[in-house]
Design a protein around this motif. Structure first.
Motif, PDB file in Angstrom:
ATOM      1  N   ALA A 239     -45.055  -3.069  -7.517  1.00 53.42           N
ATOM      2  CA  ALA A 239     -44.568  -4.288  -6.861  1.00 53.42           C
ATOM      3  C   ALA A 239     -45.583  -5.420  -6.987  1.00 53.42           C
ATOM      4  CB  ALA A 239     -44.262  -4.005  -5.392  1.00 53.42           C
ATOM      5  N   ARG A 254     -37.563  -5.271  -4.726  1.00 50.49           N
ATOM      6  CA  ARG A 254     -37.319  -3.831  -4.761  1.00 50.49           C
ATOM      7  C   ARG A 254     -35.812  -3.634  -4.651  1.00 50.49           C
ATOM      8  NH1 ARG A 254     -39.448   0.922  -0.683  1.00 50.49           N
ATOM      9  NH2 ARG A 254     -38.864   2.683  -2.014  1.00 50.49           N
ATOM     10  N   PHE A 260     -36.650  -1.611  -9.444  1.00 52.51           N
ATOM     11  CA  PHE A 260     -36.963  -2.993  -9.085  1.00 52.51           C
ATOM     12  C   PHE A 260     -36.100  -3.945  -9.904  1.00 52.51           C
ATOM     13  CE2 PHE A 260     -40.640  -0.473  -8.076  1.00 52.51           C
ATOM     14  CZ  PHE A 260     -41.156  -1.025  -6.918  1.00 52.51           C
TER      15      PHE A 260
END
Length: 349
Positions: A239, A254, A260
């Motif tokens: 992330a 996400r 993602f």
């Protein structure tokens, strides 16, 4: 989320929900229990279907999976309650302000009447004694008005400060509602909202819009081998890298589990691939190591699929094409970016 079951029915649902949770070794936390009680009671059909699919596929209900189910089907209720409560407090403050302004208006009317009365008394007075008494009355009324105004100003300042605090609290609630609790980037709710807005803008200005979906390769195996805590750290790492490699209007979110999404407005598909390759190469270059034990766990890789928005199409179609590219990448070696036009070429061949 409210449930209208009677005692006997609720008791039966609760027993069944707890039995299913014990069977799967799911901690009976309030949020987990809410999910499984709703599953047993069949109060949310979409939740029931999603969990039935997971159960039929023999998927485990780890903390991440349980949290995602709660966030998807129940977090909006929490957000709504928080927003409603904050809105009620702001309304109370505004009511108080209006009441204070009403009192100030009445005070001003009284002061005006006193001035007229005092000036009339001075005009009619035949001697200094009468004038002096009238002036003293005017001074007293003026001082009373000044004191009232000062108190009003203090109350208004306090209310203004309270409203500002409530406004910041409301913004925080809304921000948390749009943020993934684990990774700190945008969640699925934010992803959906931004994608809808980006698609509308793309149709208005004719600029290209690309969507990339990415999945961590062999993540389940990594989780099973090294544990969910280490898996969570990997999710945070991916992330962070994604967030660092998108700019301006771009959004990294996400999408669910180890998947993602990246929304890339005003971006041609060739440029979208450049962004995705930068993310993929950066992730692949990281060596995963246990800080406490020093154990080397190798590296992780990503598979990505990229699609270009076709003005007027349902967003589900755009997501489907990106998803097809992602799973083509996973079926053909992983650790690569596949564009939708590559799939068109393959199908033509």
């Amino acid at each position: 989320m409210e449930f209208g079951d009677g005692f006997d029915q609720a008791d039966a649902y609760a027993e069944r929900a707890l039995a299913l949770m014990r069977e799967r070794k799911i901690p009976p936390t309030p949020k987990n229990f809410t999910v499984w009680y709703a599953y047993v009671g069949e109060t949310i059909p979409d939740l029931r279907k999603a969990m039935d699919v997971l159960i039929s596929n023999k998927q485990g209900f780890d903390p991440t999976q349980n949290a995602e189910l709660y966030e998807k089907y129940f977090s909006s209720s929490d957000e709504g309650l928080a927003v409603q409560e904050t809105g009620r407090k702001i309304e109370d403050q505004m009511t108080q302000i209006l009441a204070m302004l009403g009192q100030a208006s009445e005070g001003a009317d009284d002061f005006e009447a006193s001035l007229k009365s005092g000036l009339g008394a001075i005009a009619k007075s035949d001697g200094l004694g009468g004038i002096k008494a009238a002036v003293q009355q005017l001074v007293a009324e003026t001082q009373k008005m000044q004191s009232s105004n000062q108190k009003l100003q203090e109350k208004l300042e306090n209310s203004s400060s309270e409203i500002e605090s409530l406004r910041q609290n409301l913004e925080e609630v809304q921000r948390e509602a749009m943020t993934d609790a684990l990774t700190g980037i945008a969640n699925r709710k934010m992803f959906d909202a931004v994608l809808r807005r980006a698609a509308m803008e793309a149709m208005e200005d004719g600029a290209p819009l690309c969507l990339a979906l990415t999945d961590i390769d062999f993540f389940k195996k990594f989780n099973d081998t090294y544990g969910h805590q280490t898996g969570d750290q990997v999710l945070k790492l991916v992330a962070r890298i994604m967030k660092e490699n998108v700019k301006g209007r771009d959004l990294a979110a996400r999408y669910g589990g180890e998947e993602f999404g990246v929304i890339l407005p005003h971006t041609a598909i060739a440029d979208a691939k450049t962004v995705c390759e930068q993310i993929r190469n950066t992730v692949a270059s990281k060596r995963i190591r246990n800080r406490q034990t020093g154990e080397e766990m190798g590296n992780i890789t990503l598979s990505l699929g990229v699609a270009l928005f076709r003005p007027g199409e349902p967003l589900s179609e755009l997501i489907h094409r990106a998803d097809e590219g992602l799973y083509f990448a996973k079926r053909h070696g992983r650790n690569q970016t596949v564009l939708e036009d590559q799939l068109d070429t393959i199908e033509a061949d």
